[in-house]
Design a protein around this motif. Structure first.
Motif, PDB file in Angstrom:
ATOM      1  N   LEU A 233       0.748  -1.301  -0.087  1.00 46.41           N
ATOM      2  CA  LEU A 233       0.070   0.034  -0.192  1.00 46.41           C
ATOM      3  C   LEU A 233       1.040   1.331   0.128  1.00 46.41           C
ATOM      4  N   ALA A 234       0.886   2.031  -1.127  1.00 47.89           N
ATOM      5  CA  ALA A 234       1.547   3.012  -1.033  1.00 47.89           C
ATOM      6  C   ALA A 234       0.516   4.391  -1.010  1.00 47.89           C
ATOM      7  N   LEU A 235       0.616   4.684   0.371  1.00 42.66           N
ATOM      8  CA  LEU A 235      -0.504   6.037   0.735  1.00 42.66           C
ATOM      9  C   LEU A 235      -0.432   7.092  -0.208  1.00 42.66           C
ATOM     10  N   THR A 236      -1.504   7.456  -0.759  1.00 38.69           N
ATOM     11  CA  THR A 236      -1.435   8.659  -1.706  1.00 38.69           C
ATOM     12  C   THR A 236      -2.002   9.845  -0.777  1.00 38.69           C
ATOM     13  N   ASP A 237      -1.327  11.012  -0.878  1.00 39.77           N
ATOM     14  CA  ASP A 237      -1.512  12.546  -0.355  1.00 39.77           C
ATOM     15  C   ASP A 237      -3.294  12.433  -0.622  1.00 39.77           C
ATOM     16  N   PRO A 238      -3.858  12.608   0.600  1.00 39.94           N
ATOM     17  CA  PRO A 238      -5.434  12.687   0.500  1.00 39.94           C
ATOM     18  C   PRO A 238      -5.664  13.967  -0.470  1.00 39.94           C
ATOM     19  N   ALA A 239      -4.867  15.044  -0.655  1.00 35.30           N
ATOM     20  CA  ALA A 239      -5.256  16.136  -1.489  1.00 35.30           C
ATOM     21  C   ALA A 239      -5.264  15.731  -2.995  1.00 35.30           C
ATOM     22  N   GLY A 240      -4.306  14.738  -3.216  1.00 37.44           N
ATOM     23  CA  GLY A 240      -4.311  14.301  -4.558  1.00 37.44           C
ATOM     24  C   GLY A 240      -5.560  13.651  -4.926  1.00 37.44           C
ATOM     25  N   ILE A 241      -6.050  12.556  -4.010  1.00 38.69           N
ATOM     26  CA  ILE A 241      -7.358  12.059  -4.201  1.00 38.69           C
ATOM     27  C   ILE A 241      -8.598  12.890  -4.455  1.00 38.69           C
ATOM     28  N   ARG A 242      -8.346  14.017  -3.405  1.00 44.09           N
ATOM     29  CA  ARG A 242      -9.536  14.850  -3.514  1.00 44.09           C
ATOM     30  C   ARG A 242      -9.540  15.502  -4.805  1.00 44.09           C
ATOM     31  N   ALA A 243      -8.365  15.758  -5.050  1.00 44.36           N
ATOM     32  CA  ALA A 243      -8.493  16.733  -6.376  1.00 44.36           C
ATOM     33  C   ALA A 243      -8.812  15.914  -7.592  1.00 44.36           C
TER      34      ALA A 243
END
Length: 519
Positions: free
Chosen positions: A61-71
């Motif tokens: 699991l490579a956690l993605t910055d929530p801001a990137g997912i939100r965008a």
């Protein structure tokens, strides 16, 4: 891969009122329900899932910055409505892709960290059928087949569980937390039948629940919901393998009684979340019977061992429990949530709730209403979760589940053996299920606090590297690393590769903080 799904510009540039809307007539809406529309969307998603299932690479699991997912989510959300079929297809493809990329890779041998698994793919097919052909399963008239299937599957499981065949009952709930709460309500209802209508303020007793010191948080949460209070949980002492000690339990119960506490329920583990430990169920059943106490077994993780002839003896005494929780979405490998709640005596199940509602509850019983479970269950509109498990069982019997369980437990024992001979690791217990806790040991001596902090940092950095996903747990206040083997494709080579990954990040950490007692 995720970067290609992110927006080309800062989404803050989009005005708040930017929501282009086209008129949608009823004919257009009806087209969305047409079989051709479903076929196109389903075929597209299935192609993406086939690629997903075919990926045998080792990844965690490579956690993605929530801001990137939100965008990415914002871009898809604010794209506006359109009648362009190609645009619909593109959006669905991106939505499915985003979902698959940002989650734990449950089918990869690098996934060793949580208690949910990639389900047997056929169960997902049945889940899709259930989603389209909606049949809420708390009432026979709304979900005839799921209600009958629950009854048939309860009888199948009881062949291995061993409750009195003419007295027991089973129904499904959406998750182990809900099942545990329901069982505790039934236990309270047996001891304090007035509690439902009058509350607990009318009794002079001080109700309490006795639990393993490694009890799942859903039990402590239930104590708060029931008005018992966390402070009235009687913590039963554990041995070195994190199992309740019978002698210690007797002393704790005696001490609780001396304090004026009325322990009306003992909660035992059949596969604790932290260790996978199985408490001595026979001895606890003796204790409960002697004192008139309800015995609830939280078998959310390990209760599935009953379907394996080889593993079932580890659950000796389970047939003496008053209630049992079993999560099929954990160790029976079906989509979440699918929890089975068993009662040894079906009459006790009705003690959980005491209600009248003429719009759903029948005052007179008939051949249909006897299959209803709403009077014993929190849920009114309940997903037909039993259908996926039944389809798997009907097609392949219990063999597919049992053999996968056995393979996982065997591999966990092999992992224990590998750790036992490694000079820089220490396993913390002999695994009873597919969960194993261990620690990395650096060359230098560290305080317990620093040793625990090192394990936590190791876990975070292993996760960040994206190849393996392991978890951590605090044991007597000191963090440890934790394996949960849910993928039958994990081999000893994968275990050794994971340990090499731990060694590599640990070396980096010690080089960065050579004198630190904090890490």
């Amino acid at each position: 891969m995720l970067s290609r799904l992110l927006p080309d510009r800062d989404m803050s540039e989009i005005p708040e009122n930017f929501l282009p809307i086209e008129s949608i007539g009823i004919e257009d809406i009806d087209n969305l329900f047409e079989s051709k529309c479903f076929s196109r969307h389903a075929s597209q998603a299935i192609d993406q899932l086939i690629t997903y299932l075919g990926d045998r690479s080792t990844r965690g699991l490579a956690l993605t910055d929530p801001a990137g997912i939100r965008a990415a989510v914002t871009r898809l959300t604010l794209g506006g409505q359109t009648s362009d079929t190609a645009e619909h297809d593109r959006k669905l493809a991106e939505i499915v892709d985003l979902y698959l990329q940002t989650g734990i890779q449950v089918y990869s041998p690098g996934y060793m960290g949580r208690q949910f698994s990639g389900p047997f793919p056929v169960t997902a097919v049945v889940d899709m059928v259930s989603a389209i052909a909606t049949q809420p399963a708390s009432f026979y008239e709304a979900g005839a087949l799921p209600c009958v299937v629950e009854r048939v599957m309860s009888e199948e499981f009881n062949r291995f569980l061993g409750f009195p065949s003419d007295r027991f009952t089973m129904f499904t709930t959406s998750g182990g937390s809900l099942a545990n709460l329901t069982a505790l309500l039934a236990a309270r209802g047996r001891r304090y039948p007035q509690a439902w209508g009058e509350g607990m303020g009318e009794t002079d007793c001080c109700p309490a629940i006795a639990v393993s010191s490694d009890v799942h948080y859903s039990i402590t949460r239930a104590a708060g919901i029931l008005g018992i209070g966390e402070n009235r949980l009687v913590r039963l002492p554990l041995d070195h393998a994190r199992r309740i000690t019978p002698a210690g339990a007797r002393e704790a119960l005696d001490a609780a009684a001396a304090r004026g506490l009325d322990v009306f329920c003992i909660v035992a583990n059949a596969g604790s979340t932290s260790f996978g430990a199985i408490d001595p169920l026979d001895e606890l059943a003796d204790m409960a019977a002697e004192r008139g106490i309800w015995l609830h077994v939280d078998g959310s993780h390990g209760g599935s061992l009953i379907v394996s002839d080889r593993l079932r003896p580890r659950l000796a005494g389970l047939n003496r429990a008053d209630s049992l929780t079993l999560d099929a979405h954990k160790t029976m490998f079906v989509p979440a949530a699918c929890t089975l709640l068993f009662y040894r005596d079906r009459d006790q199940a009705t003690a959980a709730f005491r209600q009248e509602a003429s719009y759903v509850f029948e005052n007179t019983s008939d051949v249909y209403s006897e299959y209803n479970s709403a009077d014993r269950n929190f849920e009114c509109t309940k997903r037909p979760m039993i259908m996926s498990l039944w389809a798997l069982w009907a097609m392949y019997g219990r063999t597919a589940i049992a053999e996968k369980l056995e393979a996982l437990c065997d591999m966990t024992r092999k992992a224990h053996g590998i750790l036992s001979v490694a000079p820089d690791f220490v396993p913390l217990h002999l695994p009873e299920t597919n969960i194993l806790c261990f620690r990395y040991l650096p060359n230098e001596q560290l305080s317990p606090k620093a040793l625990g902090a090192l394990q936590t940092e190791i876990r975070s950095r292993v996760r960040a590297r994206g190849r393996f996903f392991i978890s951590k747990v605090d044991i007597d206040g000191v963090s440890a690393l934790r394996l949960v083997l849910m993928n039958h494709r994990i081999t000893t080579d994968h275990i050794r590769q994971m340990l090499d990954e731990v060694r590599a990040v640990a070396l980096t950490i010690r080089e960065e903080f050579p004198q630190s007692e904090e890490i």
